[in-house]
Design an enzyme around this catalytic site. Structure first.
Site, short mmCIF file in Angstrom:
data_model
loop_
_atom_site.label_atom_id
_atom_site.label_comp_id
_atom_site.label_asym_id
_atom_site.label_seq_id
_atom_site.Cartn_x
_atom_site.Cartn_y
_atom_site.Cartn_z
CG HIS A 102 -2.04 0.97 1.17
ND1 HIS A 102 -2.18 1.99 2.10
CD2 HIS A 102 -3.09 1.10 0.31
CE1 HIS A 102 -3.26 2.69 1.82
NE2 HIS A 102 -3.83 2.18 0.74
CE LYS B 237 -1.31 4.79 -1.68
NZ LYS B 237 -1.93 4.23 -0.48
CG ASP C 194 18.95 11.25 -9.97
OD1 ASP C 194 18.84 10.18 -10.62
OD2 ASP C 194 18.95 12.37 -10.50
CG HIS D 78 -7.17 8.54 -0.21
ND1 HIS D 78 -5.86 8.34 -0.62
CD2 HIS D 78 -7.72 7.30 -0.12
CE1 HIS D 78 -5.64 7.05 -0.79
NE2 HIS D 78 -6.74 6.39 -0.50
CE LYS E 262 -3.99 6.87 2.86
NZ LYS E 262 -5.38 6.68 2.88
CG ASP F 167 1.60 17.13 22.85
OD1 ASP F 167 0.39 17.32 23.02
OD2 ASP F 167 2.27 16.33 23.53
#
Length: 481
Positions: free
Chosen positions: A208, A210, A215, A399, A401, A406
């Site tokens: 999952h 991404k 380089d 979508h 996450k 704090d």
């Protein structure tokens, strides 16, 4: 599924699912759970023993301390930053790196522009790992950019998840391979390919992540897949019905997501995770390139790369996040696409609110997965009673996450707060420590909050019975979602 089962069949299905999922919690380190980590920090002399890794290698104690002191909030009398730093050092195993530049990218358009610019400037190699890579306008644009760089002598290595790219045509990947791009299918769903991976065929384990690395110097990570659904921005959209439960019509709502662009020593840690995934899948060896150029300082941010795999004994990301929530002193601000908390995470959020911490969750009002949506909503009443504030983002498919604790502990990545992310998926997050970046995440959080509707306990207790039934059904299956 719910409408097609007769009452007796539904009961048997629910009973079977209950026997699989049970009332278990997610695994944690056997010798050191979050509670122990927090207790150890309470008796430790702050963060004085924490060492950073810089471009030239491990830094000395005095130099580490000077750099970390510069990341604190100006008026933190209780030294919240040192507390989180010590907890982070106790839980995670990857190095805490200094000298990084971190850019916050919101939504697909801005992220794609930055990614394509980095690809265009590649000189040695491009490593891309993604869950979804669609054969649409966005996918074709990236394919052509990769093919162009391969023709210039830049080696392109692509890891694509078998389930995530199930709808992508074989011709799409054949075109990439014909140009010289190395394409590796993660955990093929075809049982005839059972030799993939070091544990054989396991259709439930997915990649999952991404991740794009150019380089060995620039990296992108977050929640954004390569798909046309991310092409629209999430600003100035029409207000839908509050607490809507149906997925939006195709192409009608934009997807709200978050990515990071990183430069500096942390990129080498991300490179290690990519190459480890490549080797684990038993594919053709990655062609030799300068995957680990000499690190150089690119900024002043302190960052840790945290990867997790279903082959691990426990999720590093889950343990790190849970520990940060346990040690929260002022605020826990979470923006999350898929929210189906296990009992430990639910208890940590309730306990934080109970000790006066501002715990605020921004969750979806519309989604592409109604089961996960309702599995999360099943915990709303308990959270609201504990003092947790819940908002549902309107006008978009949420979508993102992200979490900010704090004001100094931030994380952005691919990991959702659900069982699948912590048990069944390969995931990847970056943890960024410091008030400067925390302020950027807080401002982004406030913009999303202004575009969200509050979920109030009195109103939620009078929600339709049809919703309650869906919550019950979804909760039973949440282990597999």
């Amino acid at each position: 599924m719910l409408r097609r089962l007769r009452p007796r069949g539904l009961c048997w299905a629910l009973a079977g699912a209950c026997s699989l999922a049970g009332c278990q919690s997610l695994p944690l380190p056997s010798a050191q759970g979050p509670g122990r980590a927090v207790a150890a920090v309470a008796s430790a002399p702050g963060a004085s023993g924490v060492r950073l890794q810089g471009p030239a290698g491990p830094l000395g104690a005095a130099q580490s301390r000077r750099l970390l002191d510069g990341l604190r909030q100006p008026a933190q009398a209780t030294d919240i930053f040192a507390h989180h730093l010590a907890v982070e050092a106790l839980i995670a195993t990857s190095p805490l790196t200094s000298g990084n530049a971190v850019q916050l990218l919101q939504d697909g358009p801005a992220t794609y522009v930055a990614m394509l610019k980095a690809i265009a400037g590649a000189r040695d190699h491009i490593n891309l790992e993604t869950y979804i890579l669609d054969d649409d306008a966005v996918g074709q644009r990236f394919a052509q950019a990769l093919i162009d760089k391969q023709a210039q002598g830049v080696q392109v290595n692509l890891i694509r998840d078998s389930v995530g790219t199930l709808g992508t045509s074989a011709a799409y990947f054949e075109r990439l391979q014909a140009s010289g791009v190395q394409v590796l299918e993660f955990n093929p769903i075809n049982p005839l390919s059972a030799g993939a991976g070091d544990k054989g065929w396991s259709p439930n384990q997915r990649d999952h992540r991404k991740l794009l690395i150019v380089d060995g110097q620039t990296a992108f990570l977050g929640g954004i897949n390569l798909s046309e659904v991310y092409s629209g921005g999430s600003r100035s959209l029409r207000r839908p019905r509050p607490l809507a439960t149906q997925p939006p019509p195709e192409g009608r709502l934009a997807w709200r997501d978050t990515d990071l662009q990183l430069q500096g020593p942390v990129v080498a840690e991300l490179q290690k995770l990519f190459l480890a995934s490549w080797l684990k899948q038993s594919g053709a060896p990655a062609l030799p390139r300068n995957y680990f150029p000499k690190p150089v300082a690119a900024g002043h941010q302190v960052v840790r790369a945290v990867g997790s795999s279903p082959d691990d004994a426990f999720s590093q990301i889950y343990a790190t996040l849970l520990s940060a929530i346990h040690s929260a002193q002022t605020s826990v601000h979470v923006t999350m696409a898929y929210f189906a908390p296990d009992p430990q995470l639910l208890a940590a959020l309730q306990a934080a609110a109970g000790r006066g911490v501002d715990v605020t969750l921004i969750l979806p009002s519309q989604t592409d997965s109604w089961l996960v949506l309702h599995a999360g909503r099943a915990s709303y009443e308990a959270l609201l009673r504990a003092g947790v504030r819940i908002f549902e983002r309107r006008g978009v498919v949420l979508h993102a996450k992200t979490a900010l604790i704090d004001g100094v502990w931030s994380t952005v990545g691919s990991t959702n707060l659900d069982w699948r992310s912590f048990l069944h998926n390969q995931e990847l997050n970056a943890v960024v420590l410091g008030a400067d970046f925390g302020g950027q995440v807080q401002r982004m959080f406030e913009r999303d909050l202004a575009a969200s509707d509050p979920v109030l306990l009195a109103r939620w207790q009078h929600r339709p019975w049809g919703w309650r039934l869906q919550e019950w059904f979804a909760r039973v299956w949440e282990y597999w979602l």
